[in-house]
Design an enzyme around this catalytic site. Structure first.
Site, PDB file in Angstrom:
ATOM      1  CB  SER A 154       4.489  21.639  -9.010  1.00 10.50           C
ATOM      2  OG  SER A 154       4.386  23.045  -8.839  1.00 10.50           O
ATOM      3  CE1 TYR A 168       3.749  22.072 -14.300  1.00 11.36           C
ATOM      4  CE2 TYR A 168       3.002  23.401 -12.452  1.00 11.36           C
ATOM      5  CZ  TYR A 168       3.999  22.685 -13.080  1.00 11.36           C
ATOM      6  OH  TYR A 168       5.244  22.567 -12.494  1.00 11.36           O
TER       7      TYR A 168
HETATM    8  P1  NAP Z   1      12.580  23.700 -17.887  1.00  6.87           P
HETATM    9  O1  NAP Z   1      13.705  24.588 -17.454  1.00  6.87           O
HETATM   10  O2  NAP Z   1      11.530  24.251 -18.785  1.00  6.87           O
HETATM   11  O3  NAP Z   1      13.201  22.359 -18.527  1.00  6.87           O
HETATM   12  C1  NAP Z   1      12.319  21.380 -18.981  1.00  6.87           C
HETATM   13  C2  NAP Z   1      13.092  20.136 -19.323  1.00  6.87           C
HETATM   14  O4  NAP Z   1      12.146  19.114 -19.635  1.00  6.87           O
HETATM   15  C3  NAP Z   1      13.994  20.299 -20.537  1.00  6.87           C
HETATM   16  O5  NAP Z   1      15.120  19.487 -20.347  1.00  6.87           O
HETATM   17  C4  NAP Z   1      13.113  19.768 -21.673  1.00  6.87           C
HETATM   18  O6  NAP Z   1      13.870  19.218 -22.761  1.00  6.87           O
HETATM   19  C5  NAP Z   1      12.397  18.639 -20.945  1.00  6.87           C
HETATM   20  N1  NAP Z   1      11.124  18.255 -21.550  1.00  6.87           N
HETATM   21  C6  NAP Z   1      10.045  19.033 -21.801  1.00  6.87           C
HETATM   22  N2  NAP Z   1       9.070  18.293 -22.363  1.00  6.87           N
HETATM   23  C7  NAP Z   1       9.549  17.046 -22.490  1.00  6.87           C
HETATM   24  C8  NAP Z   1       9.034  15.837 -23.008  1.00  6.87           C
HETATM   25  N3  NAP Z   1       7.809  15.773 -23.545  1.00  6.87           N
HETATM   26  N4  NAP Z   1       9.827  14.729 -22.979  1.00  6.87           N
HETATM   27  C9  NAP Z   1      11.076  14.776 -22.468  1.00  6.87           C
HETATM   28  N5  NAP Z   1      11.621  15.896 -21.944  1.00  6.87           N
HETATM   29  C10 NAP Z   1      10.865  17.013 -21.962  1.00  6.87           C
HETATM   30  O7  NAP Z   1      11.778  23.138 -16.599  1.00  6.87           O
HETATM   31  P2  NAP Z   1      12.147  23.114 -15.041  1.00  6.87           P
HETATM   32  O8  NAP Z   1      11.645  24.379 -14.436  1.00  6.87           O
HETATM   33  O9  NAP Z   1      13.530  22.664 -14.800  1.00  6.87           O
HETATM   34  O10 NAP Z   1      11.102  21.982 -14.564  1.00  6.87           O
HETATM   35  C11 NAP Z   1      11.489  20.659 -14.284  1.00  6.87           C
HETATM   36  C12 NAP Z   1      10.372  20.012 -13.490  1.00  6.87           C
HETATM   37  O11 NAP Z   1      10.155  20.756 -12.287  1.00  6.87           O
HETATM   38  C13 NAP Z   1       9.012  19.992 -14.216  1.00  6.87           C
HETATM   39  O12 NAP Z   1       8.360  18.779 -13.936  1.00  6.87           O
HETATM   40  C14 NAP Z   1       8.266  21.148 -13.580  1.00  6.87           C
HETATM   41  O13 NAP Z   1       6.878  20.970 -13.663  1.00  6.87           O
HETATM   42  C15 NAP Z   1       8.782  21.071 -12.168  1.00  6.87           C
HETATM   43  N6  NAP Z   1       8.633  22.310 -11.412  1.00  6.87           N
HETATM   44  C16 NAP Z   1       9.283  23.447 -11.776  1.00  6.87           C
HETATM   45  C17 NAP Z   1       9.098  24.596 -11.030  1.00  6.87           C
HETATM   46  C18 NAP Z   1       9.770  25.895 -11.364  1.00  6.87           C
HETATM   47  O14 NAP Z   1       9.409  26.938 -10.785  1.00  6.87           O
HETATM   48  N7  NAP Z   1      10.734  25.936 -12.269  1.00  6.87           N
HETATM   49  C19 NAP Z   1       8.254  24.577  -9.911  1.00  6.87           C
HETATM   50  C20 NAP Z   1       7.613  23.400  -9.569  1.00  6.87           C
HETATM   51  C21 NAP Z   1       7.808  22.274 -10.323  1.00  6.87           C
HETATM   52  P3  NAP Z   1      14.381  20.132 -24.025  1.00  6.87           P
HETATM   53  O15 NAP Z   1      15.581  20.911 -23.503  1.00  6.87           O
HETATM   54  O16 NAP Z   1      14.739  19.149 -25.064  1.00  6.87           O
HETATM   55  O17 NAP Z   1      13.239  21.038 -24.377  1.00  6.87           O
END
Ligand code: NAP
Length: 259
Positions: A154, A168
């Site tokens: 991130s 985080y």
């Molecule tokens: P999201 O929409 O909240 O989706 C999270 C996903 O991770 C879901 O598929 C969830 O599964 C799964 N998950 C959560 N905890 C888990 C665990 N303990 N074991 C296995 N799967 C798990 O998140 P996102 O925004 O797409 O983020 C994806 C990645 O990008 C993360 O690493 C996040 O830190 C990173 N990121 C995101 C942003 C942003 O602005 N969105 C920015 C920087 C980095 P369920 O559906 O079963 O709950």
């Protein structure tokens, strides 16, 4: 056991957000996709059905990446189904509610590191055991044929996220160091290891941290003046997975609109 003719990529947290977009795009580009999820089976099944409806190959597998036994069971199921592993995207990640460091409980900090860091380590360990060309690395079988790992870090690793979630940000900082070290460790064994560092991306993760409007509220801080989409991050991840990135390892690729 049938061995898949298609290359196989395991994407953690692929039921929603960046992981789901990466699964869809990877399938379009010829990968057979393992769609991992933690608890939302319905969302994971929808991703699998969408891929299959478009003629692709996908399999949903549940595992909490913070639970080693569940991760081992998932890899065993993947082995039985596809018989190979060519790519891993360590995407599963969580944030918590906005808080200052002096307010954080150990349980909260531990969860940040269990899911975001240790989960990625254990999945990468299992992937390296299957991918490394080095004899003896795989305790259960023959040496692998190489592969590629993409860690989802991130921009928070650089920014620190003061007043929001320094825990985080620190976990994502660990992912950057992990990417650099593992990339060097396995570079001569046919495995490339890179990270993407997304900025503000429109997904459910902000609502899960209690800030559903976070992207709109902070968009003015982004030089490009907008949040990004999950698909814009997926494009970079799938490129790093592909042979087009064959000389790219140890990269920390910012996908953050200049922030
Ligand atoms: P999201 O929409 O909240 O989706 C999270 C996903 O991770 C879901 O598929 C969830 O599964 C799964 N998950 C959560 N905890 C888990 C665990 N303990 N074991 C296995 N799967 C798990 O998140 P996102 O925004 O797409 O983020 C994806 C990645 O990008 C993360 O690493 C996040 O830190 C990173 N990121 C995101 C942003 C942003 O602005 N969105 C920015 C920087 C980095 P369920 O559906 O079963 O709950």
């Amino acid at each position: 056991m049938n061995i898949s003719k298609q290359p196989v990529v395991l994407i953690t947290g692929a039921s929603r957000g960046i992981g789901a977009a990466t699964a869809t795009l990877a399938a379009q580009q010829g990968w057979a996709v393992v769609v991992n999820y933690a608890s939302n089976a319905r969302a994971a099944d929808a991703v699998v059905q969408q891929i299959q409806a478009a003629g692709g190959t996908a399999l949903a597998l549940q595992a909490d990446v913070a639970d080693e036994a569940q991760v081992l069971a998932m890899f065993a199921q993947m082995d039985a189904h596809f018989g190979r592993l060519d790519g891993l995207v360590n995407n599963a990640g969580v944030v918590d509610a906005q808080a200052r460091v002096e307010e954080m409980t150990v349980a909260r900090i531990r969860r940040m590191f269990d899911v975001n860091v240790i989960g990625s380590f254990v999945c990468a360990r299992e992937a390296v055991r299957r991918m490394s060309t080095r004899p003896g690395v795989n305790p259960h079988g023959a040496p692998g044929r190489g592969g590629v790992i993409v860690n989802v870090s991130s921009a928070a690793a650089r920014l620190g996220s003061p007043g929001q979630y320094v825990d985080y940000a620190a976990a994502k900082g660990a992912i950057d160091s992990f990417t650099i070290g593992l990339a060097k460790e396995v570079a001569a064994e046919g495995i490339r290891v890179n990270a993407v560092r997304p900025g503000l991306i429109e997904t459910d993760i902000h609502a899960s941290g209690g800030l559903p409007d976070r992207v709109a509220q902070l968009a003015h801080l982004v030089p490009m003046q907008r949040g990004g989409t999950a698909d814009e991050v997926a494009q970079s991840i799938v490129w790093l997975l592909s042979p087009a990135a064959s000389y790219v390892t140890m990269a920390l690729l910012d996908v953050s609109g200049g922030r």
